[in-house]
Design a protein around this motif. Sequence first.
Motif, short mmCIF file in Angstrom:
data_model
loop_
_atom_site.label_atom_id
_atom_site.label_comp_id
_atom_site.label_asym_id
_atom_site.label_seq_id
_atom_site.Cartn_x
_atom_site.Cartn_y
_atom_site.Cartn_z
N HIS A 46 0.80 -1.22 0.00
CA HIS A 46 0.00 0.00 0.00
C HIS A 46 0.83 1.28 0.00
O HIS A 46 0.36 2.32 -0.47
N THR A 47 2.06 1.20 0.48
CA THR A 47 2.94 2.37 0.41
C THR A 47 2.95 2.93 -1.02
O THR A 47 3.02 4.15 -1.21
N GLY A 48 2.85 2.06 -2.00
CA GLY A 48 2.86 2.48 -3.40
C GLY A 48 1.65 3.30 -3.79
O GLY A 48 1.65 3.96 -4.85
N GLU A 164 4.48 -13.62 -1.91
CA GLU A 164 3.26 -14.41 -1.80
C GLU A 164 3.40 -15.51 -0.75
O GLU A 164 2.95 -16.64 -0.95
N TYR A 165 4.06 -15.18 0.32
CA TYR A 165 4.07 -16.00 1.55
C TYR A 165 3.25 -15.22 2.57
O TYR A 165 3.60 -14.09 2.91
N HIS A 166 2.18 -15.81 3.04
CA HIS A 166 1.37 -15.19 4.10
C HIS A 166 1.89 -15.65 5.45
O HIS A 166 1.91 -16.86 5.70
N THR A 217 -6.09 -5.60 0.96
CA THR A 217 -5.20 -6.46 1.74
C THR A 217 -4.89 -5.90 3.12
O THR A 217 -4.18 -6.55 3.89
N LEU A 218 -5.38 -4.71 3.44
CA LEU A 218 -5.03 -4.10 4.73
C LEU A 218 -5.99 -4.59 5.81
O LEU A 218 -7.00 -3.97 6.13
N THR A 219 -5.64 -5.76 6.36
CA THR A 219 -6.53 -6.48 7.25
C THR A 219 -5.92 -6.71 8.64
O THR A 219 -6.39 -7.58 9.38
C1 LIG Z 1 -4.38 5.86 -0.69
C2 LIG Z 1 -3.40 6.23 0.38
C3 LIG Z 1 -2.64 7.38 0.26
C4 LIG Z 1 -1.71 7.73 1.24
N1 LIG Z 1 -0.96 8.87 1.08
C5 LIG Z 1 -0.03 9.18 2.02
C6 LIG Z 1 0.84 10.30 1.85
O1 LIG Z 1 0.80 11.01 0.83
N2 LIG Z 1 1.73 10.59 2.82
C7 LIG Z 1 1.84 9.84 3.95
O2 LIG Z 1 2.68 10.13 4.80
N3 LIG Z 1 1.04 8.74 4.12
C8 LIG Z 1 0.12 8.40 3.18
N4 LIG Z 1 -0.66 7.28 3.37
C9 LIG Z 1 -0.40 6.40 4.52
C10 LIG Z 1 0.83 5.56 4.23
O3 LIG Z 1 0.93 5.31 2.86
C11 LIG Z 1 0.79 4.21 4.96
O4 LIG Z 1 0.52 4.40 6.31
C12 LIG Z 1 2.15 3.51 4.82
O5 LIG Z 1 2.53 3.44 3.47
C13 LIG Z 1 2.16 2.13 5.44
O6 LIG Z 1 3.40 1.53 5.15
P1 LIG Z 1 3.82 0.16 5.81
O7 LIG Z 1 5.21 -0.13 5.35
O8 LIG Z 1 3.56 0.19 7.26
O9 LIG Z 1 2.81 -0.93 5.19
P2 LIG Z 1 2.27 -1.22 3.71
O10 LIG Z 1 2.90 -0.39 2.68
O11 LIG Z 1 0.79 -1.25 3.81
O12 LIG Z 1 2.79 -2.71 3.46
C14 LIG Z 1 2.31 -3.81 4.20
C15 LIG Z 1 3.09 -5.04 3.77
O13 LIG Z 1 2.77 -6.10 4.64
C16 LIG Z 1 2.57 -7.28 3.89
N5 LIG Z 1 1.70 -8.15 4.69
C17 LIG Z 1 0.56 -7.85 5.33
N6 LIG Z 1 0.07 -8.92 5.97
C18 LIG Z 1 0.95 -9.93 5.74
C19 LIG Z 1 1.01 -11.31 6.12
N7 LIG Z 1 0.07 -11.88 6.87
N8 LIG Z 1 2.05 -12.05 5.67
C20 LIG Z 1 3.02 -11.49 4.87
N9 LIG Z 1 2.99 -10.22 4.50
C21 LIG Z 1 1.98 -9.45 4.93
C22 LIG Z 1 1.99 -6.82 2.59
O14 LIG Z 1 2.25 -7.75 1.57
C23 LIG Z 1 2.79 -5.52 2.36
O15 LIG Z 1 4.00 -5.80 1.73
C24 LIG Z 1 -1.58 6.92 2.39
C25 LIG Z 1 -2.34 5.76 2.51
C26 LIG Z 1 -3.26 5.44 1.53
C27 LIG Z 1 -4.09 4.19 1.73
#
Ligand SMILES: Cc1cc2nc3c(=O)[nH]c(=O)nc-3n(C[C@H](O)[C@H](O)[C@H](O)COP(=O)(O)OP(=O)(O)OC[C@H]3O[C@@H](n4cnc5c(N)ncnc54)[C@H](O)[C@@H]3O)c2cc1C
Length: 579
Positions: A46-48, A164-166, A217-219
């Motif tokens: 989702h970071t993307g 694709e490992y959960h 997928t954000l569960t």
């Molecule tokens: C549409 C949108 C726009 C945003 N815009 C901004 C912005 O401009 N600026 C800002 O600061 N923030 C923004 N945010 C918030 C920010 O993007 C997120 O909080 C942040 O990217 C989360 O990053 P993360 O690395 O914690 O997780 P994520 O990027 O969500 O990655 C989660 C990872 O965990 C993996 N995963 C999850 N469960 C499992 C499992 N059971 N087993 C294995 N892998 C698993 C997934 O495959 C994924 O790789 C935005 C959010 C959204 C939804």
Amino acid sequence: MEAPVIHEFDAVIVGAGGAGLYAALELARQGVPTAVLSKLYPTRSHTGAAQGGICAALGNQEEDHWEWHMFDTVKGGDYLVDQDAAEILTREAIETVIELEHLGLPFNRTDDGRIDQRRFGGHTRNFGEAPVKRACYAADRTGHMILQTLYQQCIKHGVRFFDEYHVVDLLIEDGVSRGVVGYRLADGALHVFRSKSVLLATGGFGRMFRITSNAHTLTGDGAALAYRRGVPLEDMEFYQFHPTGLAGLGVLLSEAARGEGGILLNGKGERFMERYAPTLMDLAPRDIVSRAMTREIREGRGIDGKDYLFLDVHHLGRAVIDEKLPDITDFARVYQGVEPYTQPVGVQPTAHYAMGGVPTDVAARVVVDEQNTALPGLYAAGECACVSVHGANRLGTNSLLDILVFGRRAGRDMARFSKESGMPDLPADPAEPVHAELQALGARREGEPPARIRRELADVMMDDVGVFRTDGTLRHAQGVVRDLRDRYQGVRVQDSGARFNQDLLEAREVGYLLDCAETTVAAALARQESRGAHYREDFPERDDPNWLKHSLAYRADGGPALRYKPVTITRFTPKPRVY
Ligand SMILES: Cc1cc2nc3c(=O)[nH]c(=O)nc-3n(C[C@H](O)[C@H](O)[C@H](O)COP(=O)(O)OP(=O)(O)OC[C@H]3O[C@@H](n4cnc5c(N)ncnc54)[C@H](O)[C@@H]3O)c2cc1C
């Protein structure tokens, strides 16, 4: 069961978003054997999808200082922020963004070639005087650029990816983290990863609400798995609604639209934020704008009396729209058939960001009690964690910053820990408990579809645990969630195969969402005050004498058990929040 495949790594990272990848890069640069497990292909994290920007007080456009940024973060979080963590966040912001630039991230530029910066909600100069340009950005696809840059760097440095490992279980025995169990989507095989340290970087849990900006997928997997293994969840009652989701869909239109000068209008054509936040107006923090919008809608001033309002950017002109807001204006064209060059776009608040999550210290080590006792070998960073830099409400662009600053810190401390510690023993039959759970879930031939439970959960969370809450709505939600939990014990998964069984995994994800929802409702019901994103109509004031404290929800029979720990206050004493 068949014997699981066993792997061994010094460090295992669960999740390949910004937090996981920055940690992996740091470990790899220090020569620590590191595996990243991700349920998605890494660049689909989702970071993307993050759009608007990442903030740092670079001062490239206007005078700025990290102390101003720290103040805004603490005030924006309604003083529930741990100020030692906020100081680290805002100081290290500067070197982190410059490091990203050196890693190859293509930021937008000023005329003299420096990183360009724009305005965002709640970011001000000189302790609240007026908006400041602090958000660094790459058009409205900043997160996409961060993710691609970090992934390329990880590949370059030899990080091992297990895509694709959960991850379906955490191996914690005698209070020590020993690894994880992963389920390989391709063939349903269980893999045990024995490891000195494990980082949870699994992102948020916005899918517990009906209207949300979050990916499917954000569960809440990481948070729920930790909770099931005895780790508390911190500050779950604080869930942010972003003001501008596309009406009816929740797809996000970044705050950058307002940062560039876009305005919100009600059904009477009024710029209503003038009444709610006279200084910052449309750029007030998100909790304040979302509440103002919901009030306008409730009082009949939505567009044609309906449940949405307008976001207007047409006066910015085509050049600015095309250069700085290309993706989000395309969303309006594609999903609403509206032309933002000339027409306003229908918007409504959308569930967006979890301030709460797995509690950590500033080295990203998971802590399990009121004294902040660390659980050896277990780390968390990014949206699934709560270090608490966002307190009761996060400022825009502070999350991309949080995931990188604390992802990197996690990597550093895991490297130190790996060098100092031996490989822990695995529990006997490490994969057996989760194997039994998956068997039971997959084997049932009668029962209701998990999707129905997910839908009803999302409805009740949206209607009863959203922007406004009362004792009555929260008690109702608590009853419904309990009932859904019981019904969940009897769900039936349609697909009984071993290959690419998404059906089974989606059913399991509903269980994670139920854990997150249960703790959110319990903590919200207990907190008899209004602070940041948690607004109780029956307790509309902030109550520092009684409630300036973090909640910790522990799993217990009969529902979550709540405890509390103090907020760390260093520089800024709590004051009323006026914008
Ligand atoms: C549409 C949108 C726009 C945003 N815009 C901004 C912005 O401009 N600026 C800002 O600061 N923030 C923004 N945010 C918030 C920010 O993007 C997120 O909080 C942040 O990217 C989360 O990053 P993360 O690395 O914690 O997780 P994520 O990027 O969500 O990655 C989660 C990872 O965990 C993996 N995963 C999850 N469960 C499992 C499992 N059971 N087993 C294995 N892998 C698993 C997934 O495959 C994924 O790789 C935005 C959010 C959204 C939804």
